[in-house]
Scaffold this active site. Structure first.
Site: not given
Ligand code: NAD
Length: 499
Positions: A150, A174, A177, A282, A384
């Site tokens: 997100f 994908k 959401e 991140c 984090e």
């Molecule tokens: P998230 O892991 O909750 O969601 C990321 C994606 O995975 C979304 O599209 C979501 O629908 C899907 N998803 C979530 N839970 C899932 C599950 N149990 N099974 C399958 N798919 C699932 O992450 P977020 O809250 O959207 O984003 C924030 C996180 O992303 C933070 O931890 C941040 O550090 C990380 N991030 C990392 C980088 C990097 O480059 N390392 C960059 C941006 C964000």
């Protein structure tokens, strides 16, 4: 609430058929603004079928033609920047200026992808044997997918899709959401730029859509960015289904402040890196490691009034420096971690909890918080937080500060602020971190370099965009050729050598 957004499959927007939906919030108002359909496995399959049908012709186009499509995409993104930033701000919450910055960082990957004919050039060796030449080429994988978080609804899809498409793949996105509207705008721009129907698709959804992607036999590779727990799951599940996977996870980025640092520069750096985008990056700096008590006291004295004075409000207000958090769940988590830090004995010198803004009482707003005297055993140090909370850790010397960076489970980014070239060089060379800044707080590599962390901040072998992006989205083929007029060695039953 006005409308429901759906998927983009086969070159057009389609409504979802699964009957499952999620709410999309405006985080400044804390209100639902629209809904999004969640894809079923069958809907993901439709996107895969469309991608499979379209990909061979797209791959057969000369790379220069695909590059020209990227040039048109760049122009469309630039021409629509104001409008796109509003889409990002409405659903994410970050300021318009920050939204534009993030779109620009994605656009730079489009610019890099414009050079794809050069990037796909292989290697050639004349006379690897007598009359035998060898050359290599990079070819697309076929149908590939991206799953995005997100916090960067525009930038991260733009880190993936232009590279995948320029290399000749079909790409299925994908998006998160929580803020999925940008993805549909992107799909329209790709189409307008000349991407054939089926080559770029969007499937909206949650875990069900993700699992359909991870297990689909026709998807060759998955690029993921999100939280570490999800990244680890994506990596193992994708690999178990024989896919190439890059899964970028969470972070806890430390900034070491040495006694010889330019304190004004270090303070400015922390302000932007810890509180920009409300800490939801991140690459945010969430830990300042002050080397020596004097540095810690000096830093806090400078930071406190500035954090107190942060202009907080809706991201659509051009005067605002920090918008709301993106969602209620994260808001509760950040508040809970602040409570926990207090219980663990960290010194909460600035408390951002309980902020209420007139007219935005239901929004997910927090003030900036600062903890002093944080230690590595505390949860607020280990986890984090992903909110506007800075932890100050006091280290006795450079060696213990650097050890802390290396011992943390995450390894995304780090920075050192110093005038000492030896210390900076030693830190850059020995830190177990993927991206290191020297007097640069958020060392996000430019599009022509590659982005990625170490340790539990990245699962997989490839970093993202830049030369690594080309490697991730292609496979290598090496041809060894001899022509009939060459020297005949007769039948050889041993492995050919130059012996
Ligand atoms: P998230 O892991 O909750 O969601 C990321 C994606 O995975 C979304 O599209 C979501 O629908 C899907 N998803 C979530 N839970 C899932 C599950 N149990 N099974 C399958 N798919 C699932 O992450 P977020 O809250 O959207 O984003 C924030 C996180 O992303 C933070 O931890 C941040 O550090 C990380 N991030 C990392 C980088 C990097 O480059 N390392 C960059 C941006 C964000």
């Amino acid at each position: 609430m006005s409308d429901v957004i759906g998927h983009y499959i086969g070159g057009r927007q389609v409504a979802g058929t699964s009957g499952r939906r999620g709410d999309i919030y405006n985080p400044a108002l804390g209100e639902v603004v629209r809904q999004v359909d969640f894809a079923s496995q069958a809907e993901v399959r439709q996107a895969v079928e469309a991608a499979k049908a379209a990909q061979p012709d797209w791959a057969a186009q000369p790379p220069l033609r695909r590059a020209r499509v990227m040039f048109r995409l760049k122009q469309l993104l630039e021409a629509n920047m104001d409008d796109l930033a509003k889409v990002v701000t409405e659903e994410h919450g970050k300021t318009i200026a920050d939204a534009k910055g993030s779109i620009t960082r994605g656009l730079e990957v489009v610019e890099f992808a414009c050079g794809i004919p050069h990037l796909l050039k292989g290697e050639f060796s004349e006379d690897v044997g007598t009359g035998v030449d060898s050359f290599s080429m990079r070819q697309p994988l076929g149908v590939v997918a991206g799953i995005t978080p997100f916090n960067f609804p525009a930038m991260i899809p733009l880190w993936m899709a232009p590279m995948a498409l320029a290399c000749g793949n079909a790409f299925i996105l994908k998006p998160s959401e929580k803020d999925p509207s940008f993805s549909l705008r992107l799909a329209e721009f790709f189409a307008e730029a000349g991407v054939p129907d089926g080559v770029f698709s969007v499937v909206q959804g949650d875990k069900e859509a993700v699992n359909a992607i991870l297990t689909d036999p026709d998807i060759q590779a998955v690029s993921f960015v999100g939280a570490t727990a999800t990244a680890e799951y994506i990596y193992h599940t994708g690999c178990a289904h024989n896919k190439r996977v890059q899964a970028l996870g969470g972070a806890k980025n430390h900034m070491i402040v040495m006694p010889d640092a330019d304190m004004e520069q270090a303070t400015d750096a922390i302000m932007g890196a810890a509180y920009g985008s409300a800490g939801e990056r991140c690459m945010a700096i969430s830990v300042a490691v002050a080397v020596g008590d004097e540095v810690a006291d000096n830093l806090l004295e400078r930071l406190m009034p500035r954090v107190r004075g942060l202009k907080i409000g809706p991201g659509s207000d051009p005067e605002v420096e920090m918008g709301p958090l993106n969602n209620r769940q994260l808001f509760d988590k950040v508040n809970g971690l602040i409570d926990q830090g207090v219980k663990e004995g960290a010194d909460l010198v600035l408390d951002g909890r309980g902020l209420s803004l007139q007219g935005y009482e239901k929004g997910y707003f927090m003030g900036g918080s600062i903890f002093d005297r944080v230690t590595p055993e505390m949860e607020i140090y280990k986890q984090e937080i992903f909110g506007p909370v800075l932890s100050v850790v006091r280290a006795p010397d450079y060696a213990s500060a650097a050890r802390m960076v290396n011992e943390h489970e995450y390894g995304n980014g780090t920075a050192i602020f110093t005038r000492d070239g030896d210390a900076a060089r030693h830190f850059a060379s020995t830190s177990k971190i993927g991206m290191v800044g020297v007097n640069v707080p958020i060392p996000v590599p430019m599009a022509f370099h590659s982005f990625g962390g170490w340790k539990r901040s990245l699962f997989g072998d490839h970093h993202m965009h830049g030369p690594e992006g080309v490697r991730f989205f292609t496979k290598l083929k090496t041809v060894t050729a001899r022509w009939p007029t060459g020297i005949r060695a007769g039948a050889e039953f041993t492995i050919p050598t130059h012996g």
